[in-house]
Design an enzyme around this catalytic site. Sequence first.
Site, short mmCIF file in Angstrom:
data_model
loop_
_atom_site.label_atom_id
_atom_site.label_comp_id
_atom_site.label_asym_id
_atom_site.label_seq_id
_atom_site.Cartn_x
_atom_site.Cartn_y
_atom_site.Cartn_z
CE1 TYR A 53 -4.33 -1.65 0.79
CE2 TYR A 53 -2.77 -3.33 1.48
CZ TYR A 53 -4.06 -2.97 1.12
OH TYR A 53 -5.06 -3.90 1.08
CD GLU A 54 -1.38 5.91 -2.36
OE1 GLU A 54 -1.06 5.73 -3.54
OE2 GLU A 54 -2.28 6.68 -2.01
CB SER A 55 0.16 3.95 3.92
OG SER A 55 -0.02 2.56 3.93
N GLY A 56 3.18 2.85 2.68
CA GLY A 56 4.50 2.34 3.05
C GLY A 56 4.46 0.95 3.69
CG HIS B 104 0.47 10.28 -3.24
ND1 HIS B 104 -0.14 11.45 -2.93
CD2 HIS B 104 -0.36 9.28 -2.78
CE1 HIS B 104 -1.30 11.20 -2.32
NE2 HIS B 104 -1.46 9.89 -2.23
#
Lengths: 252, 267
Positions: A53-56, B104
């Site tokens: 996920y792009e949250s890391g 982003h």
Amino acid sequence: MTRPAHASAGEMMTVAAARALKDGDRCFVGIGKPSTAANLARRTHAPRLVLVYESGTIGAKPGRLPLSIGDGILAETADTVVSVPEIFNYWLQPGRIDVGFLGAAQLDRFGNINTTVIGDDYADPRVRLPGAGGAPEIAASCREVIVIVTHSRRTFVEKVDFVTSVGFGAGPGDRERHGLRGTGPRLVVTDLGVLAPDPETCELTLTHLHPGVTRDQARAATGWELRIATDLTTTEPPSETELSVLRALEEA
Amino acid sequence: MGEITTLSDAVARLVHDGDTIALEGFTHLIPVAAGHEIIRQGRRDLTLVRMTPDIVYDQLIGAGCARKLIFSWAGNPGVGSLHRFRDAAQHGWPAPLEIEEHSHAGMANRYAAGAAGLPFAVLRGYTGTDLPAQTATIKPITCPFTGEVLTAVPALNPDVAIVHAQRADRDGNVQIWGITGVHKEVVLASRTSLVTVEEIVDELEPRPGAIVLPGWTVDYVAHVPGGARPSYAMGYYDRDNVFYQAWDDISRDRDAFQAWLRSEVLS
């Protein structure tokens, strides 16, 4: 137990998208249908699917569906959690991710995606959408992309009002010209069927219709003259396992 | 450096009309209470920077604090649109809002360049999209070694960075764990910074995966328990998903929003 009589169109879409993920794939997941499909795949045929996920959060194994891309359950169950600059620079950009999963507000016949504005004038939009998020670089750098989107004329348009994320640009060769290293959209999964790019022209072509859906319905929901594969097939309906796992996920 | 003070004092000292400020937190540890304090202090003409302007920026924009927004995804995560942002972008209410739009990857790299003391960052991004035509801070750059054409974005160096964290010690050393987003980058990139924390403790015990911002990298630390609500603070409280849903109705209507602002923020 007998198979539930009807999977909804939305359930069929999620199941079809889940099936497109292979066991062991590293998959960059957005929230909503992509996340539901990826978690369904991990619970059925692809237990070693790596959810990124792009949250890391890398290798998240959530026991329920996350409610946002930064849901705490993703960090708690991940193999590792990295910063946001790191997830994009070290993990996405070099091509370490096999599949990127994207949605769209508008999509054209070459799989270009708009999630920025509806209307001709960027400075004075008819509808201001959320914008790019991680999508442009996911579309550029994942080995391949799966788009999951509801099929309607509002979404499937002749020309997107804004190119937020590139599919095949204006056609064959455009990705290479732009230096995009992934191969672009492999599938577009909708509530009516599945489209795939023609290997020669890159134009999205209807390859599957979900059970009970007609060619005319798909044509009517598409804002360009839809090409239909000569070997058009009917999607295998959701199995009992797929449906029960999906419903359990959505209820939890 | 790392001076412990109150939220209202820190905001009054750091945030001025016309400043460029960045409140960061990638879903997790969003400094919502600090945003409310900026609204209460009536700041105007701010350039707001944030990767994911969600409800805290919707509130700042609706309250008339913002002149410009620099961002990469403006939505209510898992719910839908930001109605105050849309009203400002589409109708100029309560004030026109200039926008500078990125992805982003671009925003994350802009902060990283700012933290690294570089004028710009290089990435593979944006090519083939319509963003470079609308955003002046996206430019092609040729690699001097290979000749490959890549994309450059300028460093972000806000006047003020504000983030929320789990805890600090009495010397103002800050500890953050879970999803750390761009917390470190935005604090190091900015000219000044404020960290609001759940707890102030005598000693920071090590935590797996935690990062520490030494007190000398932070200007002020304020003890604000619950300061990230309705987002979450791992180890302290969960995300208030019901409020994110409720925000859709509150924010849809100008009058309902102003009534909410009066009763929940200004009173």
